[in-house]
Design a protein around this motif. Structure first.
Motif, PDB file in Angstrom:
ATOM      1  N   HIS A   1     -20.145  -2.550   3.849  1.00 42.35           N
ATOM      2  CA  HIS A   1     -18.892  -2.488   4.610  1.00 42.35           C
ATOM      3  C   HIS A   1     -17.903  -1.651   3.803  1.00 42.35           C
ATOM      4  N   VAL A   2     -17.331  -0.620   4.436  1.00 40.07           N
ATOM      5  CA  VAL A   2     -16.495   0.342   3.719  1.00 40.07           C
ATOM      6  C   VAL A   2     -15.291   0.704   4.572  1.00 40.07           C
ATOM      7  N   ASP A   3     -14.163   0.953   3.894  1.00 43.15           N
ATOM      8  CA  ASP A   3     -12.969   1.431   4.594  1.00 43.15           C
ATOM      9  C   ASP A   3     -13.214   2.787   5.233  1.00 43.15           C
ATOM     10  N   ASP A   4     -12.639   2.972   6.389  1.00 45.04           N
ATOM     11  CA  ASP A   4     -12.585   4.280   7.033  1.00 45.04           C
ATOM     12  C   ASP A   4     -11.660   5.162   6.189  1.00 45.04           C
ATOM     13  N   PRO A   5     -11.903   6.466   6.116  1.00 45.88           N
ATOM     14  CA  PRO A   5     -10.996   7.328   5.342  1.00 45.88           C
ATOM     15  C   PRO A   5      -9.532   7.233   5.779  1.00 45.88           C
ATOM     16  N   ALA A   6      -9.276   6.860   7.025  1.00 50.32           N
ATOM     17  CA  ALA A   6      -7.898   6.723   7.494  1.00 50.32           C
ATOM     18  C   ALA A   6      -7.148   5.601   6.772  1.00 50.32           C
ATOM     19  N   ALA A   7      -7.877   4.673   6.163  1.00 53.94           N
ATOM     20  CA  ALA A   7      -7.249   3.558   5.444  1.00 53.94           C
ATOM     21  C   ALA A   7      -6.810   3.930   4.043  1.00 53.94           C
ATOM     22  N   VAL A   8      -7.217   5.096   3.546  1.00 51.09           N
ATOM     23  CA  VAL A   8      -6.979   5.469   2.150  1.00 51.09           C
ATOM     24  C   VAL A   8      -5.517   5.320   1.717  1.00 51.09           C
ATOM     25  N   PRO A   9      -4.524   5.787   2.486  1.00 51.97           N
ATOM     26  CA  PRO A   9      -3.139   5.613   2.002  1.00 51.97           C
ATOM     27  C   PRO A   9      -2.758   4.143   1.782  1.00 51.97           C
ATOM     28  N   ASP A  10      -3.175   3.275   2.693  1.00 49.61           N
ATOM     29  CA  ASP A  10      -2.851   1.857   2.531  1.00 49.61           C
ATOM     30  C   ASP A  10      -3.645   1.230   1.388  1.00 49.61           C
ATOM     31  N   VAL A  11      -4.876   1.673   1.200  1.00 50.07           N
ATOM     32  CA  VAL A  11      -5.683   1.154   0.091  1.00 50.07           C
ATOM     33  C   VAL A  11      -5.109   1.635  -1.241  1.00 50.07           C
ATOM     34  N   GLU A  12      -4.688   2.900  -1.299  1.00 43.91           N
ATOM     35  CA  GLU A  12      -4.033   3.413  -2.524  1.00 43.91           C
ATOM     36  C   GLU A  12      -2.847   2.528  -2.900  1.00 43.91           C
ATOM     37  N   ALA A  13      -2.014   2.221  -1.913  1.00 43.56           N
ATOM     38  CA  ALA A  13      -0.839   1.381  -2.172  1.00 43.56           C
ATOM     39  C   ALA A  13      -1.266  -0.018  -2.615  1.00 43.56           C
ATOM     40  N   ALA A  14      -2.306  -0.551  -1.996  1.00 45.18           N
ATOM     41  CA  ALA A  14      -2.770  -1.895  -2.347  1.00 45.18           C
ATOM     42  C   ALA A  14      -3.363  -1.933  -3.752  1.00 45.18           C
ATOM     43  N   VAL A  15      -4.068  -0.880  -4.147  1.00 41.51           N
ATOM     44  CA  VAL A  15      -4.615  -0.813  -5.505  1.00 41.51           C
ATOM     45  C   VAL A  15      -3.474  -0.896  -6.521  1.00 41.51           C
ATOM     46  N   ALA A  16      -2.395  -0.202  -6.235  1.00 48.10           N
ATOM     47  CA  ALA A  16      -1.243  -0.214  -7.139  1.00 48.10           C
ATOM     48  C   ALA A  16      -0.525  -1.570  -7.150  1.00 48.10           C
ATOM     49  N   ALA A  17      -0.660  -2.323  -6.045  1.00 50.77           N
ATOM     50  CA  ALA A  17       0.095  -3.573  -5.900  1.00 50.77           C
ATOM     51  C   ALA A  17      -0.721  -4.830  -6.175  1.00 50.77           C
ATOM     52  N   ILE A  18      -2.049  -4.727  -6.292  1.00 47.73           N
ATOM     53  CA  ILE A  18      -2.879  -5.933  -6.341  1.00 47.73           C
ATOM     54  C   ILE A  18      -2.546  -6.847  -7.530  1.00 47.73           C
ATOM     55  N   ALA A  19      -2.280  -6.299  -8.676  1.00 47.51           N
ATOM     56  CA  ALA A  19      -1.975  -7.154  -9.833  1.00 47.51           C
ATOM     57  C   ALA A  19      -0.699  -7.953  -9.597  1.00 47.51           C
ATOM     58  N   ALA A  20       0.330  -7.304  -9.078  1.00 45.44           N
ATOM     59  CA  ALA A  20       1.579  -8.015  -8.788  1.00 45.44           C
ATOM     60  C   ALA A  20       1.368  -9.037  -7.673  1.00 45.44           C
TER      61      ALA A  20
END
Length: 170
Positions: free
Chosen positions: A116-135
């Protein structure tokens, strides 16, 4: 038992090269007795979706860890599903992570059920989530909102024979 294992595209390429997902023990997510008890009104499909979502969130943590180590990884969550014998899986008792399990053996690629993999259209939201996951993990409500934005994207389903094509499109 269907076990959902967090991954990344780079790690999936390593799985293909090695012929297995491992080494054991592996952390995964599944429909555990604790999850069933907590989500008593859910049917099997809903409970599996919860486990898949937990694995997708763990994939975000893997992406963040890779980035912190200076590894360039595609901002797409990846979850590998495998059907494992109950004897190969132990369920934890962590009330915060009711779906968390430990897989006691490596998983040969031939035993994977799907990816199961994100569609490329999700990349901007995933980028933001990667930066926010620790917080978000520390309880920051704004960061949780950002992570939820990535979780609004449904992961696409791939048959295991599609993995080479999927990796070719990273």
């Amino acid at each position: 038992m269907r076990v959902y294992l967090p991954c990344t595209l780079a790690a999936l390429a390593e799985v293909v090269a090695a012929g297995e997902l491992g080494p054991a023990p592996l952390t995964g997510f599944a429909v555990t007795p604790a999850l069933v008890e907590w989500y008593a009104s859910g049917d099997t499909e809903e409970l599996e979706y919860v486990a898949l979502t937990e694995a997708a969130r763990a994939s975000l943590r893997m992406l963040a860890a890779d980035r912190a180590d200076g590894v360039e990884v595609a901002a797409r969550r990846v979850v590998v599903a495998a059907d494992m014998p109950d004897s190969a899986v132990t369920a934890g008792v962590d009330l915060e992570e009711r779906a968390r399990v430990r897989l006691l053996k490596s998983v040969p690629i031939a035993e994977l059920a799907s990816v199961h993999v994100d569609d490329p259209a999700a990349v901007p939201d995933v980028e933001a989530a990667v930066a926010a996951i620790a917080a978000a993990d520390r309880g920051d409500d704004d960061a949780r909102f950002v992570v939820d934005g990535a979780e609004d994207h449904e992961l696409m389903w791939y048959a295991t024979q599609e993995i080479p094509d999927l990796l070719g499109r990273r």
